[in-house]
Write an enzyme that holds these catalytic residues in place. Structure first.
Site, PDB file in Angstrom:
ATOM      1  N   HIS A 143       1.019  -1.358   0.046  1.00  0.00           N
ATOM      2  CA  HIS A 143      -0.060  -0.151  -0.102  1.00  0.00           C
ATOM      3  C   HIS A 143       1.064   1.334   0.137  1.00  0.00           C
ATOM      4  CE1 HIS A 143      -2.708   2.790   1.759  1.00  0.00           C
ATOM      5  NE2 HIS A 143      -3.599   1.774   0.951  1.00  0.00           N
ATOM      6  N   ASP A 220       2.373  -4.608   8.223  1.00  0.00           N
ATOM      7  CA  ASP A 220       1.351  -3.450   8.114  1.00  0.00           C
ATOM      8  C   ASP A 220      -0.260  -4.344   8.149  1.00  0.00           C
ATOM      9  OD1 ASP A 220      -1.337  -2.300   6.673  1.00  0.00           O
ATOM     10  OD2 ASP A 220      -0.512  -1.669   4.732  1.00  0.00           O
ATOM     11  N   LYS A 246     -11.640  -0.104   9.773  1.00  0.00           N
ATOM     12  CA  LYS A 246     -12.031  -0.978   8.922  1.00  0.00           C
ATOM     13  C   LYS A 246     -12.385  -2.976  10.210  1.00  0.00           C
ATOM     14  CE  LYS A 246      -7.626  -0.004   5.849  1.00  0.00           C
ATOM     15  NZ  LYS A 246      -8.326   0.529   4.451  1.00  0.00           N
ATOM     16  N   CYS A 385      -4.708   2.429  -3.751  1.00  0.00           N
ATOM     17  CA  CYS A 385      -3.514   2.717  -3.318  1.00  0.00           C
ATOM     18  C   CYS A 385      -2.855   2.278  -3.829  1.00  0.00           C
ATOM     19  CB  CYS A 385      -3.501   3.180  -1.530  1.00  0.00           C
ATOM     20  SG  CYS A 385      -4.512   4.733  -1.298  1.00  0.00           S
TER      21      CYS A 385
END
Length: 427
Positions: A143, A220, A246, A385
């Protein structure tokens, strides 16, 4: 497809959906102003969960209770409301630590999102520690929060950035990883689950490889913490980051986990109130962890909301959440892959996270998204992204359907119906 349809949902779908009033909305009318319109005709089918999940009543109630009952700043007053808010904010750190297997609140920093967590480490650790000759290793499916951040820090420090290849099936090339991660390694920063390919990265293997060569690893977890059990101790990761929005929580809160000894060695990223212990005109000293990295008035309400979101998810069980996600991802992948003019990206349906990115031949992803919206289907269209990854696979954009605890196979069938309609329209 037949055997897949016979599988029972791991989750009590009607009960869960009842906790999300937004799923009762009709959409398709006037979108110039927010809220329901008299022209709204289609039931909302929300398949954009990798971007932001919906919020259950338990979380909204927790936020409302804070604002109605004990709204106050933390760590700055001895009055009753400040004490209540301070305890709730501190306990939220404890709850997050428990959720991801950290040793305690000292290892949990609240930020505003995964991107800020990445920047915190890149600036507070990277600018101080990286130098020419050091290597930062990323993957080709990172990302922008990771890729752009480390790219720019490397430019400032003279460090070198290398990228682990992703093969044609969407898997990380671990042989290439072993070539890149050598004694020059300073940091490996990799996505746990790709938000475009759905690939699940072998993070434990990468962590062992990185530590064998004396480097740190940053995972991540924006797509993994909401959807499966996470144990940072078992991973042996040095840093781990994710976002509340999220995983049923409010927007505006992210989490950075870091091993305590590493965080203690780092200088603060932001300066100001709350993160200081003693200030004179000549110098300042810093508060203990985690407050040392939480300058200014922190994300109090958001932390309380995240606590409630974690409670909600763990009442279901993270193993159950993962099983439901994988069931839907496999079903969607199989349904979409059955069409000759639909290209899907990433590993097979039984070996991925809960999302499927795809394109319909001859139709731009944005046009396809617009048609799906006419059927009430909310998905993501664009590069997600991950522009360099889209360049690698040779498409400017893709359409992404992503699933969560309240989604059903029937909603995926409606997605396929809408794709059929787009096919007819652009034929």
């Amino acid at each position: 497809m037949g055997t897949q349809e016979q599988k029972a949902y791991p989750i009590d779908i009607p009960s869960v959906r009842g906790d999300f009033p937004i799923l009762d909305r009709k959409v398709g009318g006037n979108i110039e102003t927010p809220g329901p319109s008299p022209d709204d005709t289609d039931p909302l089918i929300y398949l954009d969960n990798a971007a932001t999940s919906q919020t259950p009543t338990d979380v909204v109630d927790a936020l409302t209770e804070y604002y109605y009952q004990y709204n106050s700043n933390v760590h700055r007053g001895i009055h009753h409301l400040s004490q209540e808010a301070s305890v709730a904010y501190e306990v939220a750190h404890d709850r997050v630590a428990e959720f991801i297997g950290a040793d305690g609140r000292e290892e949990i920093i609240f930020t505003k999102n995964t991107t800020e967590s990445m920047n915190l480490v890149a600036y507070a650790w990277g600018l101080a520690e990286l130098e020419p000759g050091d290597t930062v290793v990323l993957s080709e499916m990172e990302h922008h929060a990771s890729l752009v951040t480390w790219q720019q820090i490397a430019k400032r420090t003279g460090a070198n950035v290398e990228y682990i290849r992703v093969d044609e099936d969407g898997y990380l090339d671990m042989e290439h990883a072993r070539e890149l991660i050598d004694d020059s390694i300073a940091m490996v920063s990799v996505v746990h689950i790709s938000n475009t390919l759905g690939t699940v990265t072998p993070v434990e293997e990468l962590a062992e490889l990185t530590h064998d060569h004396g480097g740190y690893i940053f995972i991540d977890g924006a797509q993994s913490a909401p959807t499966r059990p996470v144990d940072v101790d078992a991973m042996d990761t040095d840093f781990f980051a994710f976002s509340g929005h999220k995983m049923l929580g409010p927007t505006g809160i992210g989490v950075l986990y870091g091993k305590q000894e590493i965080l203690e060695s780092m200088e603060p990223y932001l300066y100001g109130g709350e993160m200081i212990r003693r200030v004179t005109y000549e110098d300042s000293t810093w508060e203990d962890l985690p407050w040392k990295f939480e300058a200014g008035t922190p994300v109090i309400a958001q932390a309380i909301g995240l606590h409630a979101a974690i409670d909600y998810l763990e009442d279901i069980g993270m193993e159950t959440v993962q099983a439901h996600e994988e069931l839907l991802a496999e079903y969607a992948y199989n349904q979409l892959s059955a069409f000759d003019d639909v290209e899907t990206y990433g590993p097979p349906g039984g070996d991925r996270g809960g999302l499927v990115a795809f394109n319909l031949e001859g139709v731009h992803a944005h046009d396809l998204s617009s048609i799906l919206n006419e059927y009430g289907v909310a998905i993501r269209a664009g590069d997600h992204c991950t522009q360099p990854l889209h360049d690698k696979i040779g498409v400017p954009a893709s359409t992404r359907a992503s699933f969560y605890i309240y989604n059903t196979r029937e909603e995926i069938d409606e997605l396929v119906t809408a794709v059929d309609a787009a096919r007819e329209l652009f034929a």
